[in-house]
Design an enzyme around this catalytic site. Structure first.
Site, PDB file in Angstrom:
ATOM      1  N   LYS A  59       0.844  -1.204   0.000  1.00  0.00           N
ATOM      2  CA  LYS A  59       0.000   0.000   0.000  1.00  0.00           C
ATOM      3  C   LYS A  59       0.877   1.251   0.000  1.00  0.00           C
ATOM      4  O   LYS A  59       1.924   1.282   0.656  1.00  0.00           O
ATOM      5  CB  LYS A  59      -0.901  -0.023   1.239  1.00  0.00           C
ATOM      6  CG  LYS A  59      -1.950   1.077   1.277  1.00  0.00           C
ATOM      7  CD  LYS A  59      -2.839   0.929   2.520  1.00  0.00           C
ATOM      8  CE  LYS A  59      -3.904   1.995   2.618  1.00  0.00           C
ATOM      9  NZ  LYS A  59      -4.749   1.843   3.817  1.00  0.00           N
ATOM     10  N   SER A 134      -9.625   1.596   2.859  1.00  0.00           N
ATOM     11  CA  SER A 134      -8.791   2.365   1.979  1.00  0.00           C
ATOM     12  C   SER A 134      -7.719   1.564   1.237  1.00  0.00           C
ATOM     13  O   SER A 134      -7.166   2.035   0.251  1.00  0.00           O
ATOM     14  CB  SER A 134      -8.101   3.467   2.799  1.00  0.00           C
ATOM     15  OG  SER A 134      -7.223   2.872   3.738  1.00  0.00           O
ATOM     16  N   SER A 158      -9.767  -0.813   7.160  1.00  0.00           N
ATOM     17  CA  SER A 158      -9.304  -0.611   5.781  1.00  0.00           C
ATOM     18  C   SER A 158      -8.636  -1.810   5.121  1.00  0.00           C
ATOM     19  O   SER A 158      -8.311  -1.762   3.934  1.00  0.00           O
ATOM     20  CB  SER A 158      -8.350   0.581   5.710  1.00  0.00           C
ATOM     21  OG  SER A 158      -9.082   1.778   5.729  1.00  0.00           O
TER      22      SER A 158
END
Ligand SMILES: [Mg+2]
Ligand SMILES: [Zn+2]
Lengths: 462, 101, 478
Positions: A59, A134, A158
């Site tokens: 990420k 996210s 997330s």
């Protein structure tokens, strides 16, 4: 132990698959740079490592020496970190390859990967839908089969929420299990790096590698890395709690059906299933949306255009530099949360909001302790109230977006380990079931997940 | 709990964020809704004795006092949008200038 | 005590003190002063995305020692908090400090007030925090240059109550505080290097009034020499304002040493709203009893205690004891002189007058070894050296070293105790001063010291004065 050429071959194949999945807009690293770096990493990877040659997508809010670290934000456009996160260093030391940086909601603020300055990421099975967020980019790449595993991060679900939407496994460890050093802070008391895998085993072994003590993070517990459990024959002796607050009357009937099927499997595996109550659950989302923005408003103060990152105009005086850089550099959701966070900490409001939320958080954590103290080992809940929603559907209404995290934020508030794994599909769209464990007992949670994974037809309609 | 335009602008100044005229009404409305939503925790009877919950270790660990900086792969000159003579450079701001002069 | 015209001054001080550590508060960068700009920096003190603070053990030890030295209540659990504000030399946009739950509260420091004698200042709180970097506004045109070397250096902030009634008192308190902190090795307290900084809250009120007047905060007092000056200037300004029928505005003022005046710091648009909250990157700071006991054991005897002990153990007056215990090195020196056998009062006189006088002109060095000084004092006492001669020997030993006895001989200043030699000098003196001899004999016996003086003069200071007096008395009586 491994074939020394294996990593290079894996690296090349992963690069090909990631580039092929370009339409998902899940990977932010340009193809050429990705291929070059993976080739180099493949050659350098240490053959004795337990993750030798395993490509892991990371990420974009986790600092790497490879590639830029933009957090999905314009305010860090082109930013290269001069150091790498402890989790990434541990992955590389175990022979894994950093397989590109993945799209995310800006600074982790969002539940759909629509709030990215680099465009939204797409759901791997339905391009009109969101992959969740996210950490949607990592989830989508793993679900699309481009990489076996990925790193995400959680502040309020997330990892688990996109895992549920994309039909893969996502684990958020206990707060303090994995070092946050190099994870760009959003809500520091909630943040944890989490992992995605196509299987429980892939996710768990990556988690095991990145876990453990780190002298650079004061909030990381001085514990040995997580030891992986073996796949159990049965769940005899396990007590699984079903909290009624996670099965409200208006829950999507298909989600309820999928959960009921999973609960039946748990019983068949020998687990004792017990109904329990976590009475403060309804306050979790509002509590979360005070604490997380408050911490974020402070954590994001450093992005001012003075020391790194681009400057947006404001060459004439400092205040203009600050305001335009931050005004232009942050997207609307981040701006909203900074403002809310600043408000709840400001003089005259602190007691009513922030202090109150801290007390509420204590009550929520106490709810879990009460249940675990009465002999429950794990809780089983739906991960999300619905399968993946349509892109744009919740953009205009921030509160509706927040409520999609209703089942996942509690584990972050209480600092507990939790994971999502596929328990079925609804009209072709995956839905996840959630296990919430006791602090630092990830091994028990993973054991139960192994058993469930074998017996629940995750890819079948519920 | 609803907020006014002025309050939003005050908070925005505190947070050093530009808010333009066009987005102010929408932002005010959204902030009001968010604050109303989160204010519902105020309805729960407050227990003054409730200790705030903080996850992580109960006590902070210390680092030995050794000069051993965590390494940087490259220096601040490579990071900074403006850097000269070893210094980060920012435009001056009148009201900030007084302190050290 | 009053500012004249029936005004009373009320001052409170906030002192920031740099702790004597090798590395910074929350990272492993060097805390040393004077490195090239932005070279003692790392991800943590640059405030890079993802970096996290880890506290320095030695800094905490020193902070705890400071709290103990100031008689504070140490809290078993204290909390790091973030103080949020934007400033270009504050890279994270917040300073890690302590707010609601500081390390220590409720201490006291007694100091010798020039107006009120031994006085106690209350220490309201003592907390740990990190320093900011440095902004240089005159380096480049229209630009501010930022150096982050100092950013993250460990500090304690020591806040007093509104306890001082004059700028002089405030200055004496600061000197005493500096003494204590230097004694305990907590800080080098060098204002020029910024390792001790002081902000003052100043207000005035009519004598006898109980309520406090509106206060101003005076900043930028960057030298000990300016403390009294800056506070007097501000007190006078407030008195003049009030006497002219005006009011004092609550504001922050900067002291300008060039003009000896204060001017308002141009205020931000917003009133300061620092939005303090507990730092989620740092678990609570928990002090075990064992840790505190260890720090207590590390504390030396502090100046006040030492002063008292000197007064009783060495039979010294408060003024002498105060001077001798003002500096740990001087106190140790004095005790070494006494241990080497010197008389305690003579040793005190010698140390205060000669040793400290010499040190003042020689970079604070105590140049005559304690053993040598003890010997010198012994020589005076035993009549081998006159006071006069001993001072010459002292200067010589300080300059070139050597045993006082040998030096005295080499200088030819050893007292002559040979009665035959002294008698010759006496005869010569009496012969040269017939008039005085007549006056003496007619009853003016107060002339005796005059004759002794003349003998000493004639002998070049070498005659044993006691012997000279004895022979004089004999001869004059004859
Ligand atoms: Mg301070
Ligand atoms: Zn540093």
């Amino acid at each position: 132990m491994s074939d020394p050429g294996e990593a290079l071959a894996n690296a090349k194949a992963a690069a090909d698959r990631i580039v092929k999945a370009k339409r998902l807009n899940a990977c932010l690293t340009p193809p050429k740079e990705l291929r070059q770096s993976l080739q180099k990493q493949g050659q350098a990877a240490h053959p004795s490592g337990v993750l030798y040659g395993m490509p892991v997508a990371v990420k974009d809010n986790i600092c790497t020496l490879e590639f830029t670290t933009t957090c999905g934000s314009k305010i860090l456009a082109g930013y290269r970190s001069p150091y790498e996160a402890t989790a990434v260093a541990k992955l590389k030391a175990a022979g894994a390859l950093v397989a590109g940086k993945t799209n995310c909601d800006e600074f982790g603020m969002g539940s759909s990967t629509e709030h990215s300055a680099y465009g939204r990421a797409l759901h791997p099975f339905d391009k009109t839908r969101v992959p969740g967020g996210s950490s949607g980019g990592s989830a989508a790449l793993v679900a699309a089969g481009a990489v076996p595993a990925g790193l995400g991060s959680e502040t309020g679900g997330s990892v688990r929420q996109p895992a549920s939407f994309c039909g893969i496994v996502g684990i958020k460890p206990t707060y303090g299990r994995v070092s946050r050093y190099g994870l760009v802070a959003f809500g520091s008391s909630l943040d944890q790096i989490g992992v995605f895998g196509r299987s429980v085993h892939d996710a768990a072994r990556v988690l095991s590698v990145i876990s453990g003590r780190d002298p650079r993070d004061s909030t990381c517990e001085a514990r040995d890395p997580l030891r992986l459990p073996t796949v159990p024959e049965s769940l005899q002796g396990f007590v699984i709690g079903i909290a009624k607050e996670y099965f409200p009357p208006d829950l999507d009937p298909a989600v309820r059906r999928a959960c009921d099927r999973a609960i039946r499997v748990l019983k068949e595996l020998g687990a004792a299933v017990r109904e329990v109550s976590l009475p403060h659950t309804q306050y979790a989302v509002p509590t979360y949306y005070i604490i997380a923005p408050a911490e974020a408003s402070s954590n994001l103060a450093r992005y001012d255009g003075a020391r790194y990152g681009p400057r947006y105009d404001g060459a004439l005086d400092l205040r203009t530099l600050y305001r335009t850089t931050r005004g232009e550099g942050f997207g609307p959701e981040v701006r909203r949360r900074i403002l809310v966070g600043t408000y709840v900490l400001s003089s005259g409001y602190y007691d009513a909001y922030y202090r109150r939320a801290q007390q509420m958080r204590a009550l929520i954590a106490q709810d879990f302790r009460n249940v675990f103290d009465r002999g429950v080992d794990l809780l089983f809940t739906p991960t999300t109230p619905t399968p993946a929603f349509k892109a744009g559907e919740k953009l205009a209404d921030p509160v509706a977006m927040y409520l999609s995290d209703i089942f996942v934020v509690t584990a972050n508030l209480a600092g507990l380990p939790a994971m999502s794994l596929p328990i079925g599909r609804i009209k072709g769209l995956p839905i996840g079931g959630q296990l919430i464990g006791q602090a630092f007992l990830e091994d028990e949670m993973i054991e139960a997940a192994y058993a469930l994974e074998r017996m629940v037809p995750g890819a079948e309609d519920a | 709990m609803s907020v006014t335009h002025e309050e939003v602008l005050t908070i925005a100044r505190l947070a050093e964020l530009d808010v333009d005229e066009a987005t102010l009404p929408v932002l005010t409305e959204q902030m009001s809704r968010i604050l109303e939503f989160v204010a519902q925790i105020g309805a729960v009877p407050a227990s003054e004795s409730a200790k705030p919950f903080v996850p992580g270790p109960d006590a902070v660990r210390f680092r030995p006092d050794e000069v051993k900086p965590w390494p940087l792969a490259f220096g601040p000159d490579k990071l900074a949008p403006a850097f000269r003579g070893g210094f980060f450079l920012v435009p001056r701001l009148g009201q900030f200038e007084e302190e050290d002069q | 005590m009053t500012a004249g015209g029936g005004w009373e001054t009320v001052i409170g001080l906030e002192t920031h003190v740099q702790l004597r550590t090798a590395s910074k508060m929350f990272c492993g960068c060097s805390a040393a002063f004077g490195a090239p700009p932005n070279t003692n920096v790392c991800p943590v003190c640059l405030g890079l995305p993802g970096a996290l603070p880890v506290p320095n053990e030695q800094a905490l030890k020193l902070a705890v020692r400071a709290a103990l030295a100031l008689g504070c209540t140490l809290h078993p659990k204290s909390v790091f908090a973030r103080k949020n504000y934007f400033y270009p030399d504050l890279p994270k946009g917040y300073q890690i400090s302590q707010f609601e739950q500081p390390l220590a509260t409720d201490g006291a420091l007694s100091y010798l007030s020039p107006d009120r004698g031994l006085t106690t200042a209350t220490i309201v709180r003592l907390h740990v925090e990190e320093d900011a970097g440095k902004s240089l506004h005159d380096r480049f045109p229209k630009q501010t240059a930022i150096d982050l070397n100092r950013c993250g250096v460990p500090l304690i902030e020591i806040v007093t109550g509104p306890d001082f009634r004059s700028p002089q008192e405030a200055r004496r308190y600061l000197q005493t505080l500096k003494q204590v902190l230097e004694y305990a090795g907590i800080s080098d307290c060098d204002m020029e290097k910024g390792s001790l900084r002081v902000d003052a809250n100043v207000s005035v009120r009519r004598a006898g009034e109980a309520a406090l007047g509106t206060k101003t905060e005076v900043k930028n007092i960057n030298s000990f020499a300016y403390v009294e000056k800056a506070l007097s200037v501000e007190r006078d300004r407030q008195v003049a304002l009030l006497e002219g029928g005006g009011t004092v505005a609550q504001q922050t003022l900067l002291y300008d040493s060039k003009t000896s005046g204060v001017r308002p710091q141009r205020s931000k648009e917003e009133s300061h709203d620092y939005r303090y909250f507990p730092d989620p990157d740092l678990p609570p700071l928990v002090l075990t009893e064992e840790f505190v006991a260890q720090q207590q054991a590390q504390l030396p005897e502090l100046p006040a205690k030492k002063r008292e002990r000197f007064m009783t153990q060495y039979a010294l007056g408060v003024a002498d004891a105060d001077v001798l215990t003002g500096d740990r090195a001087v106190a140790d020196y004095y005790e070494a002189v006494v241990h080497a056998g010197a008389d305690t009062k003579l040793a005190a006189n010698w140390v205060i007058n000669e040793v400290l006088g010499d040190a003042k002109t020689h970079q604070e060095q105590l140049r005559v070894p304690p053993g040598a000084l003890a010997q010198l004092i012994g020589l005076v006492r035993g009549g081998t050296l006159s006071q006069q001669a001993a001072k010459r020997v002292f200067a010589e030993v300080a300059e070139r070293g050597g045993e006082p006895r040998n030096v005295a001989e080499a200088l030819g200043v050893v007292q002559v105790a040979d009665s035959g030699v002294v008698a010759r000098w006496v005869s010569e003196v009496l012969g040269a001063h017939q008039q005085e001899v007549t006056r003496y004999k007619s009853g003016e016996i107060k002339l005796l010291p005059f004759f002794v003086g003349q003998v000493m003069k004639l002998s070049g200071g070498k005659a044993d004065p006691k012997l000279a007096q004895k022979i004089l008395e004999e001869k004059l009586a004859a």
